[in-house]
Design an enzyme around this catalytic site. Structure first.
Site, PDB file in Angstrom:
ATOM      1  N   ARG A 141      89.001  23.702  75.018  1.00  0.00           N
ATOM      2  CA  ARG A 141      89.214  22.837  74.535  1.00  0.00           C
ATOM      3  C   ARG A 141      90.968  23.023  74.104  1.00  0.00           C
ATOM      4  O   ARG A 141      92.096  22.038  74.203  1.00  0.00           O
ATOM      5  CB  ARG A 141      89.079  22.292  73.296  1.00  0.00           C
ATOM      6  CG  ARG A 141      89.195  23.252  72.355  1.00  0.00           C
ATOM      7  CD  ARG A 141      88.234  22.989  71.080  1.00  0.00           C
ATOM      8  NE  ARG A 141      88.799  22.131  69.804  1.00  0.00           N
ATOM      9  CZ  ARG A 141      90.201  22.639  69.375  1.00  0.00           C
ATOM     10  NH1 ARG A 141      90.079  23.649  69.434  1.00  0.00           N
ATOM     11  NH2 ARG A 141      90.000  21.554  68.708  1.00  0.00           N
TER      12      ARG A 141
ATOM     13  N   PRO B  74      75.500  41.097  71.452  1.00  0.00           N
ATOM     14  CA  PRO B  74      75.202  40.499  69.708  1.00  0.00           C
ATOM     15  C   PRO B  74      76.124  42.689  69.467  1.00  0.00           C
ATOM     16  O   PRO B  74      76.238  42.311  67.733  1.00  0.00           O
ATOM     17  CB  PRO B  74      73.467  41.107  69.234  1.00  0.00           C
ATOM     18  CG  PRO B  74      73.070  40.650  70.577  1.00  0.00           C
ATOM     19  CD  PRO B  74      74.024  40.952  71.217  1.00  0.00           C
TER      20      PRO B  74
ATOM     21  N   ASP C  40      93.606  22.469  63.740  1.00  0.00           N
ATOM     22  CA  ASP C  40      91.987  23.043  63.708  1.00  0.00           C
ATOM     23  C   ASP C  40      91.725  23.970  62.442  1.00  0.00           C
ATOM     24  O   ASP C  40      93.281  24.295  61.871  1.00  0.00           O
ATOM     25  CB  ASP C  40      91.958  24.479  64.949  1.00  0.00           C
ATOM     26  CG  ASP C  40      91.455  24.149  65.895  1.00  0.00           C
ATOM     27  OD1 ASP C  40      90.659  24.654  66.782  1.00  0.00           O
ATOM     28  OD2 ASP C  40      91.712  22.758  66.213  1.00  0.00           O
TER      29      ASP C  40
ATOM     30  N   GLU D 125      67.479  43.287  76.812  1.00  0.00           N
ATOM     31  CA  GLU D 125      68.259  44.647  75.294  1.00  0.00           C
ATOM     32  C   GLU D 125      69.507  44.464  76.053  1.00  0.00           C
ATOM     33  O   GLU D 125      70.111  45.209  75.836  1.00  0.00           O
ATOM     34  CB  GLU D 125      67.166  45.912  75.863  1.00  0.00           C
ATOM     35  CG  GLU D 125      65.895  45.815  75.574  1.00  0.00           C
ATOM     36  CD  GLU D 125      65.930  44.627  74.309  1.00  0.00           C
ATOM     37  OE1 GLU D 125      64.464  43.528  74.710  1.00  0.00           O
ATOM     38  OE2 GLU D 125      66.425  44.972  73.002  1.00  0.00           O
TER      39      GLU D 125
HETATM   40  N1  LIG Z   1      74.614  36.930  69.586  1.00  0.00           N
HETATM   41  C1  LIG Z   1      74.558  37.139  70.630  1.00  0.00           C
HETATM   42  N2  LIG Z   1      73.099  37.043  70.957  1.00  0.00           N
HETATM   43  C2  LIG Z   1      72.595  37.767  72.297  1.00  0.00           C
HETATM   44  C3  LIG Z   1      71.366  38.413  72.600  1.00  0.00           C
HETATM   45  C4  LIG Z   1      71.680  38.589  74.013  1.00  0.00           C
HETATM   46 BR1  LIG Z   1      69.961  39.262  75.037  1.00  0.00          BR
HETATM   47  C5  LIG Z   1      73.022  38.252  75.214  1.00  0.00           C
HETATM   48  C6  LIG Z   1      74.232  37.663  74.652  1.00  0.00           C
HETATM   49  C7  LIG Z   1      73.783  37.766  72.934  1.00  0.00           C
HETATM   50  S1  LIG Z   1      75.466  37.112  71.179  1.00  0.00           S
END
Ligand SMILES: Nc1nc2cc(Br)ccc2s1
Length: 242
Positions: free
Chosen positions: A157, A88, A172, A115
């Site tokens: 793709r 994230p 696209d 985490e």
């Molecule tokens: N948007 C994302 N959330 C997450 C959570 C984790 Br735990 C690992 C990778 C990602 S990419």
């Protein structure tokens, strides 16, 4: 030209859908090679521990560097690759990213859980190969597996021979910087709703104009950020009139 994709995860089964349908056919056609590896194959303790408590305290667990190091060394032994770590906290994954990665010979995806993965794993591999920490959106998943599915589909793709009609890859929604407008097919009237007349007029200039107006309208309503990002000359007078 084929692409070799390897995924390391503690839930290999989660990646099974990649072998279905379009992507499955691309694999069978030899356009893509896919290897899915269970991270726990590189543990040596009876509990197959892949995580531990975070230094500095705080909630959750962090994935151990030793296990990841052994797994990635093994997978990367097959040759140079771009290492991708979904997180994230990563840079945004966009269509441009997918286009760039579609030119790579090898992609290795490291699926983190908890985490995240001890930062030294990224730091140690970044010293000798391209490593991208990327996110697929501003929401937090339980693990990187779903993010990898999204990115693999977006990349594969684009490979020649994968899509039946390659033009659509260029057409696209994001290729002209606007969102795709509404689409219609038969019947002309459905539950009291009719297909917009212009689309059945045969007037191709009017149809193109109508479609552009609908794309501008939708982009302004849903993604004003995309409008702001358009290059200066992207909108002509007729567009601005909109
Ligand atoms: N948007 C994302 N959330 C997450 C959570 C984790 Br735990 C690992 C990778 C990602 S990419």
């Amino acid at each position: 030209r084929r692409v070799r994709i390897d995924v390391v995860t503690i839930f290999p089964g989660y990646l099974a859908p990649l072998r279905e349908a379009l992507l499955g056919r691309a694999i069978e056609a030899g356009l893509v090679e896919l290897g899915v590896h269970d991270l726990r194959d590189w543990t040596h303790d009876v509990h197959q521990a892949v995580d531990d408590s975070p230094y500095g305290g705080g909630p959750g667990m962090v994935m151990r560097p030793q296990v990841w190091g052994e797994a990635l060394d093994a997978v990367l032994a097959a040759g140079p690759a771009r290492l991708v770590v979904p997180t994230p906290a990563g840079r945004p994954f966009t269509q441009a990213t997918a286009q760039a990665w579609a030119g790579e010979e090898r992609l290795v995806f490291a699926c983190g859980r908890y985490e995240g993965i001890d930062q030294r794993v990224v730091d140690s591999y970044a010293a000798r190969m391209p490593v991208d920490e990327v996110s697929i959106g501003d929401y937090v998943l339980v693990g990187g597996e779903v993010a990898v599915m999204v990115m693999v589909e977006a990349v594969v793709r684009l490979l020649p021979g994968v899509l039946g009609n390659p033009v659509s890859a260029q057409e696209d929604s994001f290729s002209d910087g606007l969102l795709e407008g509404p689409a219609y097919t038969r019947p002309v009237s459905w539950r009291g709703l009719d297909v917009p007349e212009v689309l059945r007029s045969g007037n191709h200039a009017a149809i193109a104009r109508w479609r552009r107006d609908r794309a501008l309208e939708r982009t302004a309503a849903r993604r004003p950020d995309l409008l702001d990002a358009l290059p200066e000359d992207a909108l002509d007078r007729a567009d601005r009139a909109f």
